[in-house]
Design a protein around this motif. Structure first.
Motif, PDB file in Angstrom:
ATOM      1  N   MET A 135       8.412 -23.120  54.528  1.00  0.00           N
ATOM      2  CA  MET A 135       8.825 -23.770  53.284  1.00  0.00           C
ATOM      3  C   MET A 135       8.099 -23.153  52.091  1.00  0.00           C
ATOM      4  O   MET A 135       8.701 -22.933  51.028  1.00  0.00           O
ATOM      5  N   HIS A 136       6.827 -22.859  52.265  1.00  0.00           N
ATOM      6  CA  HIS A 136       6.046 -22.256  51.186  1.00  0.00           C
ATOM      7  C   HIS A 136       6.616 -20.890  50.807  1.00  0.00           C
ATOM      8  O   HIS A 136       6.788 -20.578  49.615  1.00  0.00           O
ATOM      9  N   ARG A 137       6.937 -20.079  51.817  1.00  0.00           N
ATOM     10  CA  ARG A 137       7.528 -18.755  51.544  1.00  0.00           C
ATOM     11  C   ARG A 137       8.862 -18.907  50.825  1.00  0.00           C
ATOM     12  O   ARG A 137       9.164 -18.175  49.880  1.00  0.00           O
ATOM     13  N   ALA A 138       9.669 -19.867  51.278  1.00  0.00           N
ATOM     14  CA  ALA A 138      10.981 -20.075  50.658  1.00  0.00           C
ATOM     15  C   ALA A 138      10.836 -20.501  49.198  1.00  0.00           C
ATOM     16  O   ALA A 138      11.563 -20.011  48.331  1.00  0.00           O
ATOM     17  N   LEU A 139       9.893 -21.379  48.924  1.00  0.00           N
ATOM     18  CA  LEU A 139       9.692 -21.818  47.539  1.00  0.00           C
ATOM     19  C   LEU A 139       9.202 -20.687  46.645  1.00  0.00           C
ATOM     20  O   LEU A 139       9.543 -20.625  45.460  1.00  0.00           O
ATOM     21  N   ARG A 140       8.411 -19.767  47.202  1.00  0.00           N
ATOM     22  CA  ARG A 140       7.953 -18.620  46.407  1.00  0.00           C
ATOM     23  C   ARG A 140       9.104 -17.669  46.096  1.00  0.00           C
ATOM     24  O   ARG A 140       9.048 -16.915  45.122  1.00  0.00           O
ATOM     25  N   GLU A 141      10.165 -17.684  46.922  1.00  0.00           N
ATOM     26  CA  GLU A 141      11.316 -16.808  46.695  1.00  0.00           C
ATOM     27  C   GLU A 141      12.229 -17.316  45.584  1.00  0.00           C
ATOM     28  O   GLU A 141      12.982 -16.533  45.002  1.00  0.00           O
ATOM     29  N   VAL A 142      12.202 -18.594  45.285  1.00  0.00           N
ATOM     30  CA  VAL A 142      13.132 -19.183  44.309  1.00  0.00           C
ATOM     31  C   VAL A 142      13.068 -18.469  42.961  1.00  0.00           C
ATOM     32  O   VAL A 142      14.114 -18.070  42.428  1.00  0.00           O
ATOM     33  N   PRO A 143      11.897 -18.283  42.351  1.00  0.00           N
ATOM     34  CA  PRO A 143      11.882 -17.580  41.057  1.00  0.00           C
ATOM     35  C   PRO A 143      12.442 -16.161  41.160  1.00  0.00           C
ATOM     36  O   PRO A 143      13.108 -15.694  40.225  1.00  0.00           O
ATOM     37  N   GLU A 144      12.198 -15.502  42.285  1.00  0.00           N
ATOM     38  CA  GLU A 144      12.725 -14.145  42.474  1.00  0.00           C
ATOM     39  C   GLU A 144      14.253 -14.160  42.515  1.00  0.00           C
ATOM     40  O   GLU A 144      14.911 -13.284  41.961  1.00  0.00           O
ATOM     41  N   ILE A 145      14.820 -15.153  43.173  1.00  0.00           N
ATOM     42  CA  ILE A 145      16.275 -15.278  43.251  1.00  0.00           C
ATOM     43  C   ILE A 145      16.849 -15.633  41.884  1.00  0.00           C
ATOM     44  O   ILE A 145      17.853 -15.056  41.445  1.00  0.00           O
ATOM     45  N   LEU A 146      16.197 -16.574  41.188  1.00  0.00           N
ATOM     46  CA  LEU A 146      16.700 -17.010  39.880  1.00  0.00           C
ATOM     47  C   LEU A 146      16.683 -15.890  38.849  1.00  0.00           C
ATOM     48  O   LEU A 146      17.533 -15.852  37.945  1.00  0.00           O
ATOM     49  N   THR A 147      15.729 -14.975  38.952  1.00  0.00           N
ATOM     50  CA  THR A 147      15.659 -13.856  38.002  1.00  0.00           C
ATOM     51  C   THR A 147      16.455 -12.644  38.469  1.00  0.00           C
ATOM     52  O   THR A 147      16.500 -11.639  37.777  1.00  0.00           O
ATOM     53  N   ARG A 159      15.830 -10.714  41.020  1.00  0.00           N
ATOM     54  CA  ARG A 159      15.037  -9.675  41.682  1.00  0.00           C
ATOM     55  C   ARG A 159      15.196  -9.708  43.200  1.00  0.00           C
ATOM     56  O   ARG A 159      14.794  -8.779  43.879  1.00  0.00           O
ATOM     57  N   GLN A 160      15.764 -10.788  43.700  1.00  0.00           N
ATOM     58  CA  GLN A 160      15.999 -10.911  45.141  1.00  0.00           C
ATOM     59  C   GLN A 160      17.399 -11.496  45.307  1.00  0.00           C
ATOM     60  O   GLN A 160      17.785 -12.408  44.574  1.00  0.00           O
ATOM     61  N   PRO A 161      18.172 -10.998  46.264  1.00  0.00           N
ATOM     62  CA  PRO A 161      19.532 -11.508  46.407  1.00  0.00           C
ATOM     63  C   PRO A 161      19.555 -12.944  46.918  1.00  0.00           C
ATOM     64  O   PRO A 161      18.691 -13.359  47.691  1.00  0.00           O
ATOM     65  N   GLU A 162      20.548 -13.672  46.439  1.00  0.00           N
ATOM     66  CA  GLU A 162      20.747 -15.044  46.894  1.00  0.00           C
ATOM     67  C   GLU A 162      21.432 -15.001  48.262  1.00  0.00           C
ATOM     68  O   GLU A 162      22.300 -14.173  48.506  1.00  0.00           O
ATOM     69  N   ILE A 163      21.024 -15.880  49.163  1.00  0.00           N
ATOM     70  CA  ILE A 163      21.605 -15.945  50.496  1.00  0.00           C
ATOM     71  C   ILE A 163      22.294 -17.291  50.646  1.00  0.00           C
ATOM     72  O   ILE A 163      21.683 -18.338  50.419  1.00  0.00           O
ATOM     73  N   SER A 164      23.569 -17.256  51.031  1.00  0.00           N
ATOM     74  CA  SER A 164      24.295 -18.512  51.205  1.00  0.00           C
ATOM     75  C   SER A 164      23.808 -19.205  52.476  1.00  0.00           C
ATOM     76  O   SER A 164      23.224 -18.586  53.373  1.00  0.00           O
ATOM     77  N   LEU A 165      24.055 -20.489  52.558  1.00  0.00           N
ATOM     78  CA  LEU A 165      23.666 -21.247  53.740  1.00  0.00           C
ATOM     79  C   LEU A 165      24.375 -20.705  54.977  1.00  0.00           C
ATOM     80  O   LEU A 165      23.783 -20.582  56.046  1.00  0.00           O
ATOM     81  N   ASP A 166      25.651 -20.356  54.832  1.00  0.00           N
ATOM     82  CA  ASP A 166      26.392 -19.793  55.969  1.00  0.00           C
ATOM     83  C   ASP A 166      25.751 -18.503  56.467  1.00  0.00           C
ATOM     84  O   ASP A 166      25.592 -18.302  57.669  1.00  0.00           O
ATOM     85  N   ASP A 167      25.375 -17.624  55.523  1.00  0.00           N
ATOM     86  CA  ASP A 167      24.715 -16.369  55.914  1.00  0.00           C
ATOM     87  C   ASP A 167      23.363 -16.626  56.564  1.00  0.00           C
ATOM     88  O   ASP A 167      22.985 -15.977  57.542  1.00  0.00           O
ATOM     89  N   PHE A 168      22.633 -17.584  56.016  1.00  0.00           N
ATOM     90  CA  PHE A 168      21.329 -17.916  56.578  1.00  0.00           C
ATOM     91  C   PHE A 168      21.483 -18.418  58.000  1.00  0.00           C
ATOM     92  O   PHE A 168      20.779 -17.976  58.912  1.00  0.00           O
ATOM     93  N   LEU A 169      22.399 -19.362  58.203  1.00  0.00           N
ATOM     94  CA  LEU A 169      22.608 -19.920  59.545  1.00  0.00           C
ATOM     95  C   LEU A 169      23.123 -18.868  60.519  1.00  0.00           C
ATOM     96  O   LEU A 169      22.755 -18.869  61.697  1.00  0.00           O
ATOM     97  N   ALA A 170      23.944 -17.944  60.028  1.00  0.00           N
ATOM     98  CA  ALA A 170      24.454 -16.874  60.898  1.00  0.00           C
ATOM     99  C   ALA A 170      23.342 -15.921  61.324  1.00  0.00           C
ATOM    100  O   ALA A 170      23.426 -15.291  62.387  1.00  0.00           O
ATOM    101  N   SER A 171      22.300 -15.817  60.511  1.00  0.00           N
ATOM    102  CA  SER A 171      21.204 -14.899  60.834  1.00  0.00           C
ATOM    103  C   SER A 171      20.246 -15.461  61.882  1.00  0.00           C
ATOM    104  O   SER A 171      19.408 -14.747  62.401  1.00  0.00           O
ATOM    105  N   LEU A 172      20.364 -16.769  62.177  1.00  0.00           N
ATOM    106  CA  LEU A 172      19.467 -17.392  63.161  1.00  0.00           C
ATOM    107  C   LEU A 172      19.927 -17.028  64.499  1.00  0.00           C
ATOM    108  O   LEU A 172      19.987 -16.778  65.411  1.00  0.00           O
TER     109      LEU A 172
END
Length: 74
Positions: A47-59, A61-74
């Motif tokens: 959760m901590h890593r995910a929260l640190r990624e939020v500003p990167e996604i909002l700016t 600098r990091q691509p946004e990942i959809s929930l479907d893509d995230f779940l497919a990667s598991l």
């Protein structure tokens, strides 16, 4: 867990405590509790890593990942 009366302390020649002997039931209970703490730590670290990624996604600098893509990667 048992009372502290069930613990035995091993000491060196100077009387300095070196080890603790405890009943097997207490050991198994402590081991289970430690495993639970490890699981919680993994979840919280994720959760901590995910929260640190939020500003990167909002700016952007990091691509946004959809929930479907995230779940497919598991």
């Amino acid at each position: 867990m048992s009372t502290t009366d069930s613990f035995h302390y091993l000491t060196d020649a100077a009387g300095k405590p070196e080890a603790v002997v405890l009943p097997m039931a207490d050991w198994l209970e402590l081991k289970q509790y430690y495993r639970q703490l490890q699981g919680r730590e993994l979840v919280l670290n994720g959760m901590h890593r995910a929260l640190r990624e939020v500003p990167e996604i909002l700016t952007g600098r990091q691509p946004e990942i959809s929930l479907d893509d995230f779940l497919a990667s598991l």
